[in-house]
Design a protein around this motif. Structure first.
Motif, PDB file in Angstrom:
ATOM      1  N   MET A 234      45.961  45.026  22.531  1.00 45.40           N
ATOM      2  CA  MET A 234      44.954  45.885  23.146  1.00 45.40           C
ATOM      3  C   MET A 234      44.564  45.324  24.508  1.00 45.40           C
ATOM      4  O   MET A 234      44.353  44.117  24.649  1.00 45.40           O
ATOM      5  N   PRO A 235      44.492  46.188  25.544  1.00 39.00           N
ATOM      6  CA  PRO A 235      44.076  45.678  26.859  1.00 39.00           C
ATOM      7  C   PRO A 235      42.617  45.296  26.841  1.00 39.00           C
ATOM      8  O   PRO A 235      41.822  45.855  26.091  1.00 39.00           O
ATOM      9  N   PRO A 236      42.228  44.315  27.633  1.00 39.94           N
ATOM     10  CA  PRO A 236      40.818  43.898  27.649  1.00 39.94           C
ATOM     11  C   PRO A 236      39.940  45.002  28.203  1.00 39.94           C
ATOM     12  O   PRO A 236      40.355  45.792  29.051  1.00 39.94           O
ATOM     13  N   GLU A 237      38.708  45.079  27.690  1.00 39.01           N
ATOM     14  CA  GLU A 237      37.766  46.080  28.167  1.00 39.01           C
ATOM     15  C   GLU A 237      37.322  45.726  29.582  1.00 39.01           C
ATOM     16  O   GLU A 237      37.087  44.564  29.904  1.00 39.01           O
ATOM     17  N   PRO A 238      37.224  46.753  30.457  1.00 35.83           N
ATOM     18  CA  PRO A 238      36.775  46.451  31.827  1.00 35.83           C
ATOM     19  C   PRO A 238      35.326  46.004  31.834  1.00 35.83           C
ATOM     20  O   PRO A 238      34.482  46.532  31.112  1.00 35.83           O
ATOM     21  N   GLU A 239      35.050  45.005  32.655  1.00 36.37           N
ATOM     22  CA  GLU A 239      33.687  44.508  32.719  1.00 36.37           C
ATOM     23  C   GLU A 239      32.803  45.480  33.492  1.00 36.37           C
ATOM     24  O   GLU A 239      33.285  46.292  34.277  1.00 36.37           O
ATOM     25  N   SER A 240      31.535  45.399  33.244  1.00 32.99           N
ATOM     26  CA  SER A 240      30.613  46.298  33.915  1.00 32.99           C
ATOM     27  C   SER A 240      30.593  46.008  35.404  1.00 32.99           C
ATOM     28  O   SER A 240      30.881  44.898  35.849  1.00 32.99           O
ATOM     29  N   SER A 241      30.253  47.052  36.180  1.00 32.80           N
ATOM     30  CA  SER A 241      30.247  46.878  37.636  1.00 32.80           C
ATOM     31  C   SER A 241      29.194  45.878  38.075  1.00 32.80           C
ATOM     32  O   SER A 241      29.412  45.122  39.024  1.00 32.80           O
ATOM     33  N   ALA A 242      28.041  45.855  37.392  1.00 34.08           N
ATOM     34  CA  ALA A 242      26.990  44.900  37.769  1.00 34.08           C
ATOM     35  C   ALA A 242      27.461  43.463  37.535  1.00 34.08           C
ATOM     36  O   ALA A 242      27.245  42.577  38.374  1.00 34.08           O
ATOM     37  N   ARG A 243      28.118  43.254  36.401  1.00 37.21           N
ATOM     38  CA  ARG A 243      28.608  41.904  36.124  1.00 37.21           C
ATOM     39  C   ARG A 243      29.702  41.517  37.111  1.00 37.21           C
ATOM     40  O   ARG A 243      29.745  40.378  37.610  1.00 37.21           O
ATOM     41  N   GLY A 244      30.587  42.452  37.421  1.00 36.10           N
ATOM     42  CA  GLY A 244      31.630  42.167  38.404  1.00 36.10           C
ATOM     43  C   GLY A 244      31.065  41.873  39.777  1.00 36.10           C
ATOM     44  O   GLY A 244      31.578  41.008  40.493  1.00 36.10           O
ATOM     45  N   LEU A 245      30.000  42.590  40.157  1.00 39.18           N
ATOM     46  CA  LEU A 245      29.391  42.336  41.459  1.00 39.18           C
ATOM     47  C   LEU A 245      28.743  40.957  41.500  1.00 39.18           C
ATOM     48  O   LEU A 245      28.797  40.266  42.522  1.00 39.18           O
ATOM     49  N   ARG A 246      28.123  40.542  40.388  1.00 41.93           N
ATOM     50  CA  ARG A 246      27.536  39.193  40.345  1.00 41.93           C
ATOM     51  C   ARG A 246      28.614  38.131  40.478  1.00 41.93           C
ATOM     52  O   ARG A 246      28.428  37.113  41.172  1.00 41.93           O
ATOM     53  N   ARG A 247      29.732  38.342  39.812  1.00 39.41           N
ATOM     54  CA  ARG A 247      30.831  37.377  39.943  1.00 39.41           C
ATOM     55  C   ARG A 247      31.378  37.345  41.365  1.00 39.41           C
ATOM     56  O   ARG A 247      31.689  36.272  41.902  1.00 39.41           O
ATOM     57  N   LEU A 248      31.505  38.507  41.982  1.00 41.69           N
ATOM     58  CA  LEU A 248      31.996  38.557  43.353  1.00 41.69           C
ATOM     59  C   LEU A 248      31.014  37.874  44.297  1.00 41.69           C
ATOM     60  O   LEU A 248      31.430  37.203  45.253  1.00 41.69           O
ATOM     61  N   ARG A 249      29.723  38.037  44.029  1.00 44.47           N
ATOM     62  CA  ARG A 249      28.720  37.371  44.866  1.00 44.47           C
ATOM     63  C   ARG A 249      28.864  35.853  44.783  1.00 44.47           C
ATOM     64  O   ARG A 249      28.845  35.156  45.809  1.00 44.47           O
ATOM     65  N   THR A 250      29.004  35.345  43.570  1.00 42.52           N
ATOM     66  CA  THR A 250      29.178  33.894  43.402  1.00 42.52           C
ATOM     67  C   THR A 250      30.448  33.409  44.080  1.00 42.52           C
ATOM     68  O   THR A 250      30.451  32.389  44.779  1.00 42.52           O
ATOM     69  N   TYR A 251      31.528  34.147  43.875  1.00 41.27           N
ATOM     70  CA  TYR A 251      32.815  33.760  44.477  1.00 41.27           C
ATOM     71  C   TYR A 251      32.719  33.769  46.001  1.00 41.27           C
ATOM     72  O   TYR A 251      33.188  32.838  46.671  1.00 41.27           O
TER      73      TYR A 251
END
Length: 408
Positions: free
Chosen positions: A1-18
């Protein structure tokens, strides 16, 4: 099964940290490159601490200015830090020039100064600022190289490192800003979708329940008047009220579900029944034309709105529903007598007009004495035509008027 896409808010927080660590790590990277070049430079041992200290201070001040930019703070502090970093960098390079040609150790710290100066410009002008700044730095280095103050290796490394590091940092910040704007637009789109659904629900509820509730009220009044003189007929009227209430409940559930379909023929038959129960002589078409779903829905809503207003705001004895097809347009006209004087208020016709306008049609109404006319015109969707080799002969407009039947 493919992994579930992460929420946009969580992805934006990760992008901010990166993005934050990528931008801030440009400082240690520039410091490391400067130390490597100093380690291989022919600078005398006693001059190395001065050059290393100048590079370290300049890089630290430039990195602090980038951190302030990231947090949106220190407009003047950033300029002060940049100015001090530039002076320290120039002083350190001048100190090295006393011992020989300036080496490439100063190229990476200079790229941080160029990055900070580009971030002072507006987002749309940063690329141009980077270009002009790079040309200015390269021109100064080439001129100094002609005088023998800068080594050839330093010219090459300046041309390679200054634009590379500066463009990389600015592009990282731009990428995160675009992601923020997209997330903001996504939130606005969600709010607009909720508002649109609320408007749809309000319009559908008004269109559906207006006629049903008016008919229930009329039937209940008739039953109340007949209960003492004709109980059997009063009982029949109450059964009709019960049926109308069930139909209203069913329509409400369908509106909530968003899948209710409006057919023009059904709306005309429903209008004829309601008008007949109100003692109005209704003249309606024998058969409604077969149209696409959206067109039938619009015209059906017009018939429903006209019927509701007719019973609620007028005291008519006759009403007429007229359908005309002319080429690519369909017009439905509802006329009744016994219209009262026009009064302000009400939003049924305004909502109906907005819907017709969105579909490229129009709604007109006329109040002449006790006669009220409501007319709605909507274009029919064009069917795709196969290509023809020869021009077709012009056909005059076809005008079809549906045959009528009278209901008393």
């Amino acid at each position: 099964m493919p992994p579930e896409p992460e929420s946009s808010a969580r992805g934006l927080r990760r992008l901010r940290t990166y993005t934050f660590f990528t931008v801030i790590s440009s400082g240690p990277l520039a410091l490391l490159m400067g130390a490597m070049f100093l380690a291989n430079s022919p600078l005398p041992y006693e001059d190395l601490p001065v050059a290393a200290g100048a590079i370290t201070v300049s890089v630290a001040l430039s990195t602090a200015a980038l951190a302030l930019h990231w947090h949106g703070q220190g407009y003047w502090k950033r300029r002060v830090l940049w100015s001090v970093a530039l002076l320290v960098l120039v002083a350190g390079a001048a100190w090295e020039a006393q011992a020989g040609p300036i080496g490439p150790a100063w190229a990476a710290p200079a790229s941080l100064l160029l990055t900070e100066s580009a971030l002072w410009a507006r987002p749309g002008s940063r690329a141009r600022t980077l270009g002009f700044g790079t040309l200015a730095v390269v021109a100064v280095v080439i001129v100094l190289a002609q005088t023998g103050l800068i080594a050839a290796q330093a010219v090459v490394m300046t041309i390679a490192l200054v634009p590379t590091i500066a463009v990389g940092v600015v592009c990282q910040l731009w990428h995160f800003q675009v992601a923020q704007e997209l997330e903001k637009a996504r939130g606005i789109a969600g709010d607009l979708a909720v508002a649109e659904e609320r408007l749809r629900f309000a319009a559908e509820l008004h269109d559906v329940q207006g006629g049903n509730l008016q008919a229930i009220t009329l039937k209940a009044q008739v039953a109340r008047r007949l209960v003492a003189v004709d109980p059997e007929r009063a009982e029949a009227e109450m059964r009709a009220v019960e049926d109308l209430a069930r139909a209203a409940l069913k329509d409400t559930r369908e509106v909530v579900g968003g899948y209710r379909k409006v057919a023009l023929a059904d709306e005309i038959d429903s209008a004829a029944r309601i008008l007949k129960s109100a003692g109005v002589q209704a003249t309606v078409p024998d058969a409604a034309p077969t149209l696409d779903e959206d067109t039938e829905k619009l015209l059906g809503l017009l018939v429903r709105e006209a019927t509701t207003n007719l019973i609620r705001h007028a005291d008519p004895t006759a009403a007429d529903v007229h359908i005309v097809e002319v080429d690519a347009e369909v017009t439905v006209t509802v006329t009744n007598n016994g219209a009262a004087a026009p009064t302000p208020g009400g939003n049924g016709l305004a909502m109906l007009k907005d819907r017709f306008t969105e579909a490229g049609g129009s709604v007109e109404h006329e109040h002449d004495g006790d006669r009220f006319v409501l007319k709605g015109t909507v274009p029919k969707p064009r069917a795709p035509q196969p290509p023809q080799r020869q021009a077709a002969k012009r056909v005059p407009p076809v005008r079809r008027i549906a045959a009528k039947r009278a209901r008393r």
